[in-house]
Design a protein around this motif. Sequence first.
Motif, PDB file in Angstrom:
ATOM      1  N   LYS A  40       0.841  -1.200   0.000  1.00 32.22           N
ATOM      2  CA  LYS A  40       0.000   0.000   0.000  1.00 32.22           C
ATOM      3  C   LYS A  40       0.874   1.247   0.000  1.00 32.22           C
ATOM      4  N   VAL A  41       0.512   2.219  -0.840  1.00 33.93           N
ATOM      5  CA  VAL A  41       1.249   3.480  -0.952  1.00 33.93           C
ATOM      6  C   VAL A  41       0.863   4.387   0.206  1.00 33.93           C
ATOM      7  N   VAL A  42       1.874   4.929   0.913  1.00 36.83           N
ATOM      8  CA  VAL A  42       1.603   5.829   2.034  1.00 36.83           C
ATOM      9  C   VAL A  42       2.065   7.262   1.761  1.00 36.83           C
ATOM     10  N   ALA A  43       2.936   7.463   0.755  1.00 41.15           N
ATOM     11  CA  ALA A  43       3.379   8.814   0.399  1.00 41.15           C
ATOM     12  C   ALA A  43       3.863   8.812  -1.047  1.00 41.15           C
ATOM     13  N   VAL A  44       3.669   9.923  -1.734  1.00 40.71           N
ATOM     14  CA  VAL A  44       4.128  10.059  -3.119  1.00 40.71           C
ATOM     15  C   VAL A  44       4.803  11.412  -3.309  1.00 40.71           C
ATOM     16  N   PRO A  61      10.337  -7.174  -5.086  1.00 37.07           N
ATOM     17  CA  PRO A  61      10.975  -6.935  -3.790  1.00 37.07           C
ATOM     18  C   PRO A  61      12.500  -7.015  -3.827  1.00 37.07           C
ATOM     19  N   GLU A  62      13.070  -7.568  -4.893  1.00 38.00           N
ATOM     20  CA  GLU A  62      14.524  -7.616  -5.016  1.00 38.00           C
ATOM     21  C   GLU A  62      15.103  -6.233  -5.309  1.00 38.00           C
ATOM     22  N   ASP A  63      14.326  -5.363  -5.929  1.00 39.16           N
ATOM     23  CA  ASP A  63      14.774  -4.022  -6.306  1.00 39.16           C
ATOM     24  C   ASP A  63      14.237  -2.974  -5.342  1.00 39.16           C
ATOM     25  N   LYS A  64      14.365  -3.219  -4.054  1.00 42.78           N
ATOM     26  CA  LYS A  64      13.769  -2.293  -3.099  1.00 42.78           C
ATOM     27  C   LYS A  64      14.827  -1.673  -2.203  1.00 42.78           C
ATOM     28  N   SER A  65      14.500  -0.515  -1.670  1.00 39.21           N
ATOM     29  CA  SER A  65      15.328   0.173  -0.686  1.00 39.21           C
ATOM     30  C   SER A  65      14.480   0.349   0.561  1.00 39.21           C
ATOM     31  N   GLU A  66      14.810  -0.380   1.602  1.00 40.06           N
ATOM     32  CA  GLU A  66      14.030  -0.300   2.836  1.00 40.06           C
ATOM     33  C   GLU A  66      14.500   0.872   3.680  1.00 40.06           C
ATOM     34  N   VAL A  67      13.553   1.488   4.382  1.00 39.16           N
ATOM     35  CA  VAL A  67      13.855   2.589   5.283  1.00 39.16           C
ATOM     36  C   VAL A  67      12.984   2.420   6.525  1.00 39.16           C
ATOM     37  N   GLU A  68      13.520   2.771   7.680  1.00 36.67           N
ATOM     38  CA  GLU A  68      12.761   2.678   8.922  1.00 36.67           C
ATOM     39  C   GLU A  68      12.356   4.077   9.367  1.00 36.67           C
ATOM     40  N   VAL A  69      11.058   4.271   9.561  1.00 34.07           N
ATOM     41  CA  VAL A  69      10.523   5.554   9.997  1.00 34.07           C
ATOM     42  C   VAL A  69       9.672   5.303  11.230  1.00 34.07           C
ATOM     43  N   ALA A  70      10.048   5.907  12.344  1.00 29.91           N
ATOM     44  CA  ALA A  70       9.314   5.772  13.608  1.00 29.91           C
ATOM     45  C   ALA A  70       9.102   4.298  13.974  1.00 29.91           C
ATOM     46  N   GLY A  71      10.109   3.471  13.742  1.00 29.42           N
ATOM     47  CA  GLY A  71      10.034   2.067  14.112  1.00 29.42           C
ATOM     48  C   GLY A  71       9.305   1.172  13.126  1.00 29.42           C
ATOM     49  N   GLU A  72       8.784   1.723  12.042  1.00 30.85           N
ATOM     50  CA  GLU A  72       8.082   0.941  11.013  1.00 30.85           C
ATOM     51  C   GLU A  72       8.952   0.848   9.765  1.00 30.85           C
ATOM     52  N   LEU A  73       8.921  -0.313   9.095  1.00 35.76           N
ATOM     53  CA  LEU A  73       9.678  -0.505   7.867  1.00 35.76           C
ATOM     54  C   LEU A  73       8.842  -0.123   6.648  1.00 35.76           C
ATOM     55  N   TYR A  74       9.448   0.646   5.758  1.00 37.05           N
ATOM     56  CA  TYR A  74       8.824   1.063   4.517  1.00 37.05           C
ATOM     57  C   TYR A  74       9.796   0.797   3.368  1.00 37.05           C
ATOM     58  N   VAL A  75       9.293   0.875   2.151  1.00 35.02           N
ATOM     59  CA  VAL A  75      10.116   0.724   0.958  1.00 35.02           C
ATOM     60  C   VAL A  75       9.995   1.993   0.129  1.00 35.02           C
ATOM     61  N   VAL A  76      11.134   2.529  -0.307  1.00 34.58           N
ATOM     62  CA  VAL A  76      11.171   3.702  -1.182  1.00 34.58           C
ATOM     63  C   VAL A  76      11.548   3.213  -2.570  1.00 34.58           C
ATOM     64  N   MET A  77      10.794   3.655  -3.592  1.00 36.01           N
ATOM     65  CA  MET A  77      11.101   3.271  -4.961  1.00 36.01           C
ATOM     66  C   MET A  77      10.671   4.368  -5.915  1.00 36.01           C
ATOM     67  N   ARG A  78      11.141   4.270  -7.133  1.00 37.37           N
ATOM     68  CA  ARG A  78      10.700   5.193  -8.181  1.00 37.37           C
ATOM     69  C   ARG A  78       9.390   4.685  -8.754  1.00 37.37           C
ATOM     70  N   GLU A  79       8.594   5.593  -9.267  1.00 37.60           N
ATOM     71  CA  GLU A  79       7.313   5.203  -9.840  1.00 37.60           C
ATOM     72  C   GLU A  79       7.493   4.246 -11.021  1.00 37.60           C
ATOM     73  N   ARG A  80       8.562   4.378 -11.762  1.00 41.44           N
ATOM     74  CA  ARG A  80       8.786   3.501 -12.915  1.00 41.44           C
ATOM     75  C   ARG A  80       9.102   2.063 -12.515  1.00 41.44           C
ATOM     76  N   ASP A  81       9.411   1.811 -11.233  1.00 40.77           N
ATOM     77  CA  ASP A  81       9.672   0.456 -10.752  1.00 40.77           C
ATOM     78  C   ASP A  81       8.388  -0.285 -10.383  1.00 40.77           C
ATOM     79  N   VAL A  82       7.250   0.381 -10.494  1.00 33.64           N
ATOM     80  CA  VAL A  82       5.953  -0.236 -10.194  1.00 33.64           C
ATOM     81  C   VAL A  82       5.467  -0.994 -11.424  1.00 33.64           C
TER      82      VAL A  82
END
Length: 99
Positions: A40-44, A61-82
Amino acid sequence: MLHDRILVELDRESGERRSSGGIVIPATAAMGARRLSWSKVVAVGPHARAVQIGDRVLFDPEDKSEVEVAGELYVVMRERDVHAVAADRVADDSTGLYL
């Protein structure tokens, strides 16, 4: 978010799966082909054109960059990777899924 970047939350259910026969398949099991994941998308970013907050996106999921924000894990990606977007905002006569 900058440019065409999107931030998605990781699905907790994407770990273990259950086969049609009821066998539990662990997340670490090797698959013959690459398996894509829904999240699910949480920010754009301001330049993302086809994705909005609340949409579900299909990505590799192999082409992902994980980031932790306030203790939760998220994935940052470019729109073209969708690979696909599932959204409620499309017309009633379509599937709600576009590739």
